[in-house]
Design an enzyme around this catalytic site. Structure first.
Site, mmCIF file in Angstrom:
data_model
loop_
_atom_site.group_PDB
_atom_site.id
_atom_site.type_symbol
_atom_site.label_atom_id
_atom_site.label_comp_id
_atom_site.label_asym_id
_atom_site.label_seq_id
_atom_site.Cartn_x
_atom_site.Cartn_y
_atom_site.Cartn_z
ATOM 1 N N ASP A 299 0.920 -1.326 0.077
ATOM 2 C CA ASP A 299 -0.120 0.490 -0.076
ATOM 3 C C ASP A 299 0.342 1.343 0.041
ATOM 4 O O ASP A 299 1.756 1.260 0.511
ATOM 5 C CB ASP A 299 -1.199 -0.123 1.389
ATOM 6 N N TYR B 179 2.923 10.224 -0.254
ATOM 7 C CA TYR B 179 3.905 9.120 0.636
ATOM 8 C C TYR B 179 5.140 10.167 0.415
ATOM 9 O O TYR B 179 6.150 9.099 -0.492
ATOM 10 C CB TYR B 179 3.894 8.225 0.913
HETATM 11 N N1 NAP Z 1 -5.583 6.185 4.030
HETATM 12 C C1 NAP Z 1 -4.852 6.630 5.087
HETATM 13 O O1 NAP Z 1 -5.127 7.866 5.017
HETATM 14 C C2 NAP Z 1 -3.149 6.412 5.444
HETATM 15 C C3 NAP Z 1 -3.834 7.423 6.596
HETATM 16 C C4 NAP Z 1 -1.910 6.682 7.335
HETATM 17 C C5 NAP Z 1 -2.089 5.697 7.212
HETATM 18 N N2 NAP Z 1 -2.181 5.211 6.131
HETATM 19 C C6 NAP Z 1 -1.119 3.177 5.014
HETATM 20 O O2 NAP Z 1 -1.166 2.949 6.232
HETATM 21 C C7 NAP Z 1 -0.530 1.925 6.624
HETATM 22 C C8 NAP Z 1 0.308 1.549 8.400
HETATM 23 O O3 NAP Z 1 0.052 3.001 8.615
HETATM 24 P P1 NAP Z 1 0.758 3.116 9.954
HETATM 25 O O4 NAP Z 1 2.494 3.147 9.322
HETATM 26 O O5 NAP Z 1 0.411 4.767 10.347
HETATM 27 O O6 NAP Z 1 1.026 3.164 11.327
HETATM 28 P P2 NAP Z 1 0.984 1.451 12.346
HETATM 29 O O7 NAP Z 1 1.005 0.255 10.713
HETATM 30 O O8 NAP Z 1 -0.126 1.342 12.639
HETATM 31 O O9 NAP Z 1 2.180 1.515 12.485
HETATM 32 C C9 NAP Z 1 3.809 1.539 12.394
HETATM 33 C C10 NAP Z 1 4.331 1.642 13.106
HETATM 34 O O10 NAP Z 1 4.382 0.054 13.279
HETATM 35 C C11 NAP Z 1 5.360 -0.552 13.735
HETATM 36 N N3 NAP Z 1 5.756 -2.182 13.494
HETATM 37 C C12 NAP Z 1 4.897 -2.705 12.444
HETATM 38 N N4 NAP Z 1 4.976 -4.205 12.709
HETATM 39 C C13 NAP Z 1 5.456 -4.461 13.939
HETATM 40 C C14 NAP Z 1 6.039 -5.651 14.857
HETATM 41 N N5 NAP Z 1 5.687 -6.745 13.986
HETATM 42 N N6 NAP Z 1 6.624 -5.158 15.761
HETATM 43 C C15 NAP Z 1 6.969 -4.060 15.984
HETATM 44 N N7 NAP Z 1 6.626 -3.239 15.508
HETATM 45 C C16 NAP Z 1 5.950 -3.083 14.569
HETATM 46 C C17 NAP Z 1 6.055 -0.211 12.711
HETATM 47 O O11 NAP Z 1 7.972 0.164 13.054
HETATM 48 P P3 NAP Z 1 9.292 -0.143 12.361
HETATM 49 O O12 NAP Z 1 8.865 1.744 11.860
HETATM 50 O O13 NAP Z 1 10.342 -0.077 13.398
HETATM 51 O O14 NAP Z 1 9.890 -1.116 11.417
HETATM 52 C C18 NAP Z 1 6.065 1.184 12.709
HETATM 53 O O15 NAP Z 1 6.288 2.352 13.236
HETATM 54 C C19 NAP Z 1 0.735 3.121 5.963
HETATM 55 O O16 NAP Z 1 2.192 2.688 5.598
HETATM 56 C C20 NAP Z 1 0.102 3.397 5.461
HETATM 57 O O17 NAP Z 1 0.300 2.997 4.082
HETATM 58 C C21 NAP Z 1 -3.185 4.921 5.303
#
Ligand code: NAP
Length: 294
Positions: free
Chosen positions: A53, A58
Site C-alpha cells: 500500500d 507519501y
Molecule cells: N488512507 C489513509 O489515509 C492512511 C493514513 C495513514 C496510513 N495509511 C496506510 O496505513 C499504513 C500503516 O499505518 P502506519 O504506518 O501509520 O501505522 P501502523 O501500521 O499502525 O504502525 C507502524 C509502526 O508499527 C511498527 N511495527 C509494525 N509491525 C511491527 C511489529 N511486528 N513489531 C513491532 N513494531 C511493528 C513499525 O515499526 P518500524 O518502523 O520500526 O518497522 C512502524 O513504526 C501506512 O503505511 C499507509 O500505507 C493510510
C-alpha cells in the site's frame, strides 16, 4: 517466498496482511535509508505478503511527491518474479509549496495524479487506485465517475476509497456497482475503533476492508500497544509472540474481508507482522480482547 492463504481484494487474491509503505517516506520515526526501505519490501515478499500500500503524497516533502511509489517500483524490479504482487496507490490529497495540504477531487486533478502515479510506479496500469480522502466541495458520486472512467480506459484495474463513512460507501456501491468497489481503507486499530460500522458494512457487500494504522500509527503507540490494552499484552505473553502480531490476528478475526496493512520501516517488523496470519486466536482470547474495550 512463503505462500499464504489469500483474501479477496476486488479482482485480486492477496495475502491477508499487506505492507503499509508510508514509513519509508514519512511518519513519526526516522526515515529509513533507501536500501533499508527496499530490504523491507523484499522481506515482506519473502514472508508471503502480496499486497503493498502506497500513495502519491507519501513523500518527505511537497516537492518529492511520488517518492514512496518510486521506492516500491525499484524494490519490485530488483526482486525477481513479482507477477502476483498487487500494488495499491491513492490520489486526491494535494501538497503544495510551503507544505500546504488540501484535497482535490476534480477530474483534471485526479487524471493528472493517475498519470504521475503511473510514471512513479513505472507501470502501464495501476492495480488498485484509491480515492485518498473526500473532497467536501464536490459531490461524492460524481468524483467516483472519474475513477470509473479511468478504469474503463484501462489506466486502473480496481477502485478503492479511503476515509469513507457509511453513506459514502453506499454511494460508491451505487456508482461503481456491487462488484465495482474493491476496497475501503479506513483507520482502525485498538485505539481507533470508530470505523467498525464501515468494517461491518464492507463485510456485508464482500468489499475488502483495509485497516490503516492498524497498530496505532508510527511512533510509540504501535510499540507499546499492550500497555494501553492489557489483553494484547497478556495473550502475547501466553503465546510467546509479539503484541503487534496479536493485534493483527484480532483484526483478521473480525472478518474474512479484513486485510490490515501494518507499516514497517524495518524488515523485522513486517516479517513478524506477516506471521499474524497463522495466529488463530481462540474464542476466549477474542472475548478477552473485546471486553477490555467495554
Ligand atoms: N488512507 C489513509 O489515509 C492512511 C493514513 C495513514 C496510513 N495509511 C496506510 O496505513 C499504513 C500503516 O499505518 P502506519 O504506518 O501509520 O501505522 P501502523 O501500521 O499502525 O504502525 C507502524 C509502526 O508499527 C511498527 N511495527 C509494525 N509491525 C511491527 C511489529 N511486528 N513489531 C513491532 N513494531 C511493528 C513499525 O515499526 P518500524 O518502523 O520500526 O518497522 C512502524 O513504526 C501506512 O503505511 C499507509 O500505507 C493510510
Amino acid at each position: 517466498m512463503a505462500v499464504m492463504e489469500t483474501r479477496k481484494l476486488g479482482p485480486f487474491d492477496v495475502s491477508p496482511i499487506g505492507l503499509g509503505a508510508m514509513p519509508f517516506s514519512m511518519g513519526a520515526n526516522e526515515r529509513p535509508s533507501r536500501e533499508q526501505a527496499i530490504a523491507t519490501v523484499h522481506a515482506a515478499l519473502d514472508a508471503g505478503v502480496t499486497y503493498i500500500d502506497t500513495a502519491d503524497i507519501y513523500a518527505p516533502s511537497w516537492d518529492t511527491i511520488g517518492h514512496n511509489e518510486e521506492i516500491i517500483a525499484a524494490a519490485l524490479k530488483s526482486y525477481g518474479d513479482t507477477s502476483d504482487i498487487v500494488v495499491g496507490t491513492k490520489g486526491g490529497i494535494t501538497r503544495s509549496e510551503g507544505e500546504v495540504w488540501g484535497r482535490d477531487g476534480s477530474a483534471s486533478y485526479i487524471r493528472g495524479a493517475v498519470e504521475a502515479s503511473l510514471r512513479a510506479l513505472d507501470t502501464d496500469v495501476i492495480d488498485l487506485y484509491q480515492w485518498h480522502r473526500p473532497d467536501r466541495w464536490l459531490v461524492y458520486g460524481e468524483v467516483l465517475e472519474t475513477f470509473k472512467a479511468l478504469q474503463q480506459e484501462g489506466k486502473v484495474r480496481a477502485i478503492g476509497i479511503s476515509n469513507a463513512n457509511v453513506e459514502e460507501i453506499e454511494v460508491a456501491l451505487q456508482v461503481l456497482g456491487e462488484d465495482g468497489l474493491a476496497s475501503v481503507q479506513n483507520e482502525f486499530s485498538p485505539r481507533f475503533r470508530l470505523s467498525r460500522d464501515e468494517l461491518e458494512l464492507c463485510g456485508q457487500h464482500q468489499v475488502a476492508f483495509l485497516p490503516w494504522s492498524p497498530l496505532g500509527g508510527t511512533g510509540a503507540k504501535s510499540k507499546d500497544v499492550g500497555q494501553a490494552y492489557p489483553a494484547f499484552h497478556k495473550i502475547s505473553e501466553n503465546r510467546q509472540v509479539s503484541q503487534q502480531r496479536v493485534v493483527l490476528a484480532w483484526e483478521l478475526a473480525l472478518g474474512d474481508h479484513v486485510i490490515p496493512i501494518p507499516g514497517a520501516s524495518r524488515p523485522a517488523s513486517i516479517t513478524d507482522s506477516a506471521q499474524a496470519v497463522s495466529l488463530a486466536l481462540t474464542p476466549q482470547e477474542l472475548e478477552l480482547i473485546e471486553t477490555q474495550f467495554c
